[in-house]
Motif scaffolding. Structure first.
Motif, PDB file in Angstrom:
ATOM      1  N   SER A 185       0.770  -1.263  -0.123  1.00  0.00           N
ATOM      2  CA  SER A 185      -0.025  -0.174  -0.008  1.00  0.00           C
ATOM      3  C   SER A 185       0.949   1.336  -0.073  1.00  0.00           C
ATOM      4  O   SER A 185       2.052   0.957   0.225  1.00  0.00           O
ATOM      5  N   THR A 196      -2.378   8.334   0.492  1.00  0.00           N
ATOM      6  CA  THR A 196      -3.532   8.398  -0.296  1.00  0.00           C
ATOM      7  C   THR A 196      -4.583   9.477   0.287  1.00  0.00           C
ATOM      8  O   THR A 196      -5.071  10.286  -0.951  1.00  0.00           O
ATOM      9  N   GLU A 208       1.491   4.264  -4.055  1.00  0.00           N
ATOM     10  CA  GLU A 208       2.184   2.646  -4.164  1.00  0.00           C
ATOM     11  C   GLU A 208       3.491   2.676  -4.852  1.00  0.00           C
ATOM     12  O   GLU A 208       4.271   1.683  -4.613  1.00  0.00           O
ATOM     13  N   ARG A 210     -10.844   2.464  -2.860  1.00  0.00           N
ATOM     14  CA  ARG A 210     -10.173   2.678  -1.469  1.00  0.00           C
ATOM     15  C   ARG A 210      -9.929   1.218  -0.933  1.00  0.00           C
ATOM     16  O   ARG A 210     -10.865   0.390  -0.788  1.00  0.00           O
ATOM     17  N   GLY A 211      -8.714   0.992  -0.272  1.00  0.00           N
ATOM     18  CA  GLY A 211      -8.598  -0.364   0.431  1.00  0.00           C
ATOM     19  C   GLY A 211      -8.215  -1.384  -0.571  1.00  0.00           C
ATOM     20  O   GLY A 211      -8.115  -2.676  -0.187  1.00  0.00           O
ATOM     21  N   SER A 248      -5.671  -2.242  -2.071  1.00  0.00           N
ATOM     22  CA  SER A 248      -4.439  -3.364  -2.327  1.00  0.00           C
ATOM     23  C   SER A 248      -4.616  -4.745  -1.730  1.00  0.00           C
ATOM     24  O   SER A 248      -4.065  -5.648  -2.169  1.00  0.00           O
TER      25      SER A 248
HETATM   26  N1  ASP Z   1      -3.730   3.340  -0.669  1.00  0.00           N
HETATM   27  C1  ASP Z   1      -5.029   2.976  -1.034  1.00  0.00           C
HETATM   28  C2  ASP Z   1      -5.969   3.613  -0.020  1.00  0.00           C
HETATM   29  O1  ASP Z   1      -5.675   4.042   0.931  1.00  0.00           O
HETATM   30  C3  ASP Z   1      -5.267   1.478  -1.209  1.00  0.00           C
HETATM   31  C4  ASP Z   1      -4.618   0.403   0.003  1.00  0.00           C
HETATM   32  O2  ASP Z   1      -3.916   0.824   0.819  1.00  0.00           O
HETATM   33  O3  ASP Z   1      -5.542  -0.420  -0.003  1.00  0.00           O
HETATM   34  O4  ASP Z   1      -7.038   3.120   0.061  1.00  0.00           O
END
Ligand code: ASP
Ligand code: MG
Length: 418
Positions: free
Chosen positions: A41, A47, A74, A151-152, A154
Motif C-alpha cells: 500500500s 492516499t 504505491e 479505496r482499500g 491493495s
Molecule cells: N492506498 C490505498 C488506500 O488508502 C489502497 C490501499 O491501501 O489498500 O485506499
C-alpha cells in the motif's frame, strides 16, 4: 518453488523503519524457501493527502487524472521496498501495475481486474530474482491509462495475485493481529479467531469489521485463496493471525462465530402504500437509481383507519446508511410527484444501529434467533426490524444501545470461549 503473496498495508510501510521491518518478514519467508510476491500500500495517510490535492485542484475532476495522482503513493513504497530488500542482499525488483501488466476495466477509481498475465514476473523469478514487489491498488486499462481499484484496493490486488500465481497462501500484514469475535473496543472479552470461513468473513467485512476490503474476500472465496490476517507490529510465525479459509478446513465451528455492528443506519417507513402488484418495484427501483444502498426490507399490513375509504394498503419499511437519507427521501418524493407511488406518510428514524450475529453453524442449528432475542430482551433492548439469512441474523435497534447489545450477545453465545 512454492510461492507466497505478502501484502503490507499503509501502517506497515508508514516510514523507512516500518519498511525495513516489513522487509525482514519477507526475508524470513525467502529463507524458508519461498519465492515471494510482495504487494504494498501507500505509506499511511499518503492516499488521503493525494485525494485532497485532487479535490483542491478540481471540483469535477477528470477521473483519469485522479487515478494518475492517487495511484502514485504505491509506486513510492514499491520502489523503496525493493531497494530495502536489495540492501539486505535479496534479489528483488519492483513493478508498477502497467509493467506487470495488471489489466483492468476502464472504470476509473473503481476498476475491476480483467487479467494478470504471469509471463513477465515468472521470467524474473526464472532469472533468479526472489521477490517481486508490486504496487497495490492500481492497474492499467485497455486504453493504456493508469486505473485504481477503489479505496482499500491493495487487499484485492494481493488476492488477485495469489489466485493468478497459485500462491500457497496470501498473508495480509496489518496493524491488528487478526480477526476478532467482535470489536475489542466494545468488549474486552473479544477473542481472536484462529480460523474463519470465507462466508463468515464476507459478512463480517461488509458489516464493518474493516480488516479486509470486502471485494478481496469475495475474490478469495471464488478462487479458494487461503488468506491470513496478521500483524506486522509483532513477531510472527506460521501460526500467527487468523486464517480465512474454506469451511472444510474448519473442523468444529461454533454456531455463532462473531457479532458485527454497523452504527450509522437509518430506518424509513412509507405508511399506507397502495397494495398492488408492482408497488415494491415502483419503490425500490427509484431508490436503486438514486444510489441508495437498501439493506433490510419489511412489508406488513397497514393499520386500517376507521372510516378509511382507501383500498388495501401496506407499510413498507427499509433500512439504509444514515448519510443516504436525503437521497432516499428525494427519490420517494419524486416518485410521488410522478404518480408512480402514493402513501400517507414517510417516517424516518435516523438513530438506529444494526447488530448481526454470524456463523456457518447456524445452517444446522435451531434456536440461534431465540437466544439472540432473549439476550436482547434481558437488557430491555427493543428490536425494530429483524432480517435473517442462512448464516446471519440482523436486528435494528436504537443506536444508544449498540454497545450494550454487542456485549450481551457476545456473552449469550459464549464467544469469549474457544
Ligand atoms: N492506498 C490505498 C488506500 O488508502 C489502497 C490501499 O491501501 O489498500 O485506499
Ligand atoms: Mg486496508
Amino acid at each position: 518453488m512454492p510461492l507466497l503473496v505478502m501484502k503490507f498495508g499503509g501502517t506497515s510501510v508508514a516510514d523507512l523503519a516500518r519498511i525495513e521491518n516489513a522487509a525482514k518478514k519477507v526475508q524470513a519467508e525467502v529463507e524458508r524457501g519461498y519465492d515471494v510476491i510482495v504487494i504494498v500500500s501507500a505509506m499511511s495517510g499518503e492516499t488521503n493527502k493525494m485525494v485532497a490535492y485532487v479535490e483542491g485542484t478540481s471540483k469535477l475532476y477528470d477521473a483519469r487524472e485522479y487515478d494518475a495522482v492517487v495511484s502514485s503513493g504505491e509506486n513510492v513504497t514499491a520502489g523503496l521496498m525493493a531497494l530495502r530488500l536489495q540492501e539486505m542482499g535479496i534479489a528483488a525488483r519492483s513493478w508498477q501495475g502497467w509493467q506487470v501488466p495488471i489489466n483492468t476495466t476502464s472504470a476509473h477509481s473503481s476498476a475491476r481486474f480483467m487479467s494478470i498475465p504471469r509471463e513477465n514476473i515468472d521470467a524474473k523469478f526464472a532469472e533468479g530474482f526472489k521477490v517481486a514487489v508490486v504496487a497495490g491498488f492500481q492497474g492499467v486499462s485497455a486504453e493504456g491509462r493508469v486505473t485504481t481499484l477503489g479505496r482499500g484496493g491493495s487487499d484485492t490486488t494481493a488476492v488477485a495475485f495469489a489466485a493468478a500465481f497459485a500462491a500457497e497462501r496470501c498473508d495480509i500484514y496489518t496493524d491488528v493481529d487478526g480477526v476478532y469475535t467482535t470489536d475489542p473496543r466494545i468488549t474486552n472479552k473479544a477473542r481472536k479467531l484462529d480460523k474463519i470461513a470465507f462466508e463468515e468473513m464476507l459478512e463480517l467485512a461488509s458489516l464493518g469489521a474493516k480488516v479486509l476490503q470486502t471485494r478481496s474476500v469475495e475474490l478469495a472465496m471464488r478462487y479458494k485463496v487461503r488468506l491470513r490476517v496478521l500483524s506486522s507490529f509483532e513477531d510472527t510465525d506460521e501460526n500467527s493471525g487468523t486464517l480465512v479459509c474454506d469451511e472444510d478446513e474448519i473442523m468444529e465451528s461454533k454456531v455463532v462465530s462473531g457479532v458485527a455492528y454497523s452504527r450509522d443506519e437509518a430506518k424509513v417507513t412509507l405508511v399506507r402504500v397502495e397494495d398492488r402488484p408492482g408497488i415494491a418495484a415502483a419503490i425500490f427501483g427509484p431508490l436503486a437509481e438514486a444510489g441508495v444502498n437498501v439493506d433490510m426490507i419489511v412489508q406488513n399490513i397497514s393499520e386500517v383507519e376507521a372510516g378509511s375509504v382507501k383500498g388495501a394498503t401496506t407499510d413498507m419499511t427499509f433500512s439504509c446508511p444514515v448519510n443516504q437519507i436525503a437521497r432516499a427521501q428525494k427519490a420517494m418524493e419524486d416518485a410521488v410527484a410522478s404518480g408512480t407511488i402514493s402513501y400517507d406518510g414517510i417516517v424516518v428514524d435516523s438513530d438506529v444501529a444494526k447488530i448481526s450475529v454470524v456463523g456457518i453453524g447456524m445452517r444446522s442449528h435451531a434456536g440461534v434467533a431465540a437466544t439472540m432475542f432473549k439476550a436482547l430482551s434481558k437488557e430491555n433492548v427493543n428490536i425494530k426490524v429483524i432480517a435473517t439469512s442462512e448464516i446471519k441474523i440482523s436486528v435494528l435497534i436504537d443506536r444508544k444501545y449498540m454497545e450494550l447489545a454487542v456485549q450481551a450477545l457476545h456473552d449469550a453465545f459464549e464467544l469469549e470461549k474457544a
